[in-house]
Every structure is written in C-alpha cells, then in structure tokens.
Design an enzyme around this catalytic site. Sequence first.
Site, PDB file in Angstrom:
ATOM      1  N   ASP A 134       0.856  -1.182   0.000  1.00  9.41           N
ATOM      2  CA  ASP A 134       0.000   0.000   0.000  1.00  9.41           C
ATOM      3  C   ASP A 134       0.903   1.248   0.000  1.00  9.41           C
ATOM      4  O   ASP A 134       2.122   1.134   0.193  1.00  9.41           O
ATOM      5  CB  ASP A 134      -0.850  -0.096   1.289  1.00  9.41           C
ATOM      6  CG  ASP A 134      -2.128   0.693   1.230  1.00  9.41           C
ATOM      7  OD1 ASP A 134      -2.455   1.224   0.160  1.00  9.41           O
ATOM      8  OD2 ASP A 134      -2.813   0.767   2.267  1.00  9.41           O
ATOM      9  N   HIS A 135       0.310   2.415  -0.146  1.00 12.66           N
ATOM     10  CA  HIS A 135       1.024   3.720  -0.185  1.00 12.66           C
ATOM     11  C   HIS A 135       2.516   3.674   0.147  1.00 12.66           C
ATOM     12  O   HIS A 135       2.891   3.461   1.304  1.00 12.66           O
ATOM     13  CB  HIS A 135       0.410   4.680   0.835  1.00 12.66           C
ATOM     14  CG  HIS A 135      -1.039   4.898   0.663  1.00 12.66           C
ATOM     15  ND1 HIS A 135      -1.554   5.835  -0.188  1.00 12.66           N
ATOM     16  CD2 HIS A 135      -2.102   4.286   1.239  1.00 12.66           C
ATOM     17  CE1 HIS A 135      -2.866   5.808  -0.136  1.00 12.66           C
ATOM     18  NE2 HIS A 135      -3.233   4.874   0.726  1.00 12.66           N
ATOM     19  N   GLY A 162      -9.387   5.820   7.503  1.00 15.85           N
ATOM     20  CA  GLY A 162      -9.604   5.846   8.955  1.00 15.85           C
ATOM     21  C   GLY A 162     -10.999   6.350   9.309  1.00 15.85           C
ATOM     22  O   GLY A 162     -11.888   6.440   8.471  1.00 15.85           O
TER      23      GLY A 162
HETATM   24  P1  13P Z   1      -9.758   2.444   5.757  1.00 14.28           P
HETATM   25  O1  13P Z   1      -8.883   2.297   6.952  1.00 14.28           O
HETATM   26  O2  13P Z   1     -10.583   3.679   5.833  1.00 14.28           O
HETATM   27  O3  13P Z   1     -10.527   1.240   5.458  1.00 14.28           O
HETATM   28  O4  13P Z   1      -8.766   2.693   4.509  1.00 14.28           O
HETATM   29  C1  13P Z   1      -7.828   1.720   4.195  1.00 14.28           C
HETATM   30  C2  13P Z   1      -7.020   2.130   3.027  1.00 14.28           C
HETATM   31  O5  13P Z   1      -7.469   2.854   2.174  1.00 14.28           O
HETATM   32  C3  13P Z   1      -5.657   1.612   2.920  1.00 14.28           C
HETATM   33  O6  13P Z   1      -4.958   2.200   1.882  1.00 14.28           O
END
Ligand code: 13P
Length: 293
Positions: free
Chosen positions: A69-70, A168
């Site tokens: 992720d990111h 979040g």
């Molecule tokens: P949430 O924590 O809002 O589900 O988002 C997760 C997310 O987008 C991880 O990149």
Amino acid sequence: MLGKYAIPAFNTSDLEMTQGIIRAAEKQKAPVIVQTSVGALEYAGIDELVGLNKAFAREAKIPVALHQDHCHDFNLIKKLISLGYSSVMVDASHLPYKENLKLTKAVVSYAHRRGVWVQAELGRILGNEDWQNVKSGDDLMTDPDQAAEFVRDTRIDTLAIAVGSVHGIPVDPRIKKVLSTLKEHVDIDRVKAIRKKVKIPLVMHGASGVPDKQIRAAIKHGVAVFNIDTDLRVAFNKALRDNLKKHVEVYDPRKILAPATEALSKAAEAKLKLMYTSGKAKGFRVNPSRPRT
Ligand code: 13P
C-alpha cells in the site's frame, strides 16, 4: 470482472489479521488481496511480516495477491518486489503533478520489467494513514481529464481515485464538513466521469464505512478494488475488549486473541459478500506475469 465484482484489499500488520483475512477468503472461496502499509512493515519488521504473508499465501486454498500500500520510497518498493510482492502502490500524490509523474514512471519501468503491477494515486484521499494526514478537500478530488493523461503517460495498471472516501475514522471537523457536501459520502458521478476516460481498474481507498449501496454503485462503474483496514480493526478491537471484560481469568494470548481474529474474519467475509467476490476464486489468477512465490 470490471463492473461485475470487486476484490477487497485488506491491510494487515500481524499474524492475527492475515490469518483472519485468509480464513474469510477461504470460507467464501474468494480471491483476496493482502496488503501492508509502511507503518505495518515498521511495526512487525519487513522480512518478518512479508515472510508471514508469503507463507499464508502459499498455503491458502484461494488466490492471494500480496500488495504494498502507499509507498514513496523507491528502495523499499524494490525490496518488496525482490521479496515476491505481485503489485505495489507508488504514492507520490503529495508531490506536485510533474514529480508524481516522474517517480511513478520510474517505478512502472522497474516493476514491469519484473512482471509486477503498479498502482498510483491522483488527487488526495482524505484522512489519516501512516505518513499521510490529509485534512482539506479543496481541489483534492481526482480530475477525470488529468487522470486520463496520467494513466496514458505512466502506464500504471490500476488507479487510486479520490472521490470522497476517507482513510480511517473521520474525526476531524474539516473532513466531516467536506463529507457533508458529498451527500452520500462517495461522489459516484465523479467515479462515472473518471471511468469514461480511464479504462484500467479503479481502486477506492478508505472504503471502510462507505455505505453498502455506494460500494455496489462504485463496482458497477468500474471500481475493481476496495482498500479496507479500519472496519476490520474495529471488529477486532470490539471483540477483544468484550472478551477481556467477560473473561478476566484468561491470560493465554491465544485465548485472548482468538475471538478477536474470528470477529475480524467475519467482518472480512461480509465485505467479500458485499463486493460479489464470494465464489470467484476458481480460475482466478493473481498477476499471471509474476511467478508464484
Ligand atoms: P480504511 O482504513 O478507511 O478502510 O482505509 C484503508 C485504506 O485505504 C488503505 O490504503
């Protein structure tokens, strides 16, 4: 697949989360994406968490994609590719457009030579995650024309779009204000407008808390992956607290954690059903250009 069903990308930071996610996908006979954030890798250790996820993916009865992720650290991206991830997200969305383009192109060139897919972000997703803390919604939504240009110039495989979902739990009043202007949390008209110009799969981050009907509308209009972290954390957290309150005599970590893992797994199953992913494991191949690790 596009328009018919989607695949959730669940975040993990430890054994219990990965175990709960894989169990849910196996029960639902669904393909699944297990992803790590930079923070999760820092928490558990890169080799340790990746090794654990790889072992689960190898043993699973369903297809499991391992995704980062990111991340804007090119060296970390290279390391994760060398460890066997099938896709990575290069997130340079905090940089000016030209710099985002430059870093994304460099990562795509490196990753594609190794059969790895790349996701990038255009616009800025609101909320709090890892090193990002995006509070204002002004001009941060993905612009459809710019998205088309970005996808064409970078040759990325999937595009993370900013359409109103939030990383979040939104506690910041500025974020709440932005959301209140979006009527139903996610700007589906913007998803449609992006879809008209961008043909690669779209990714919605911050999918926790997005109303079910919005998730299904987004699937219909080309969102193929939904990132989910908070909803699983909340389910885990609630069950953990309830269990500790109910069983004050328990001190074995396994007995403390098992009901929480079970609750997380149930929450993951609900997402797989919601996204029509259940039953789609058969014949599904995770990134066919990448050897299974
Ligand atoms: P949430 O924590 O809002 O589900 O988002 C997760 C997310 O987008 C991880 O990149």
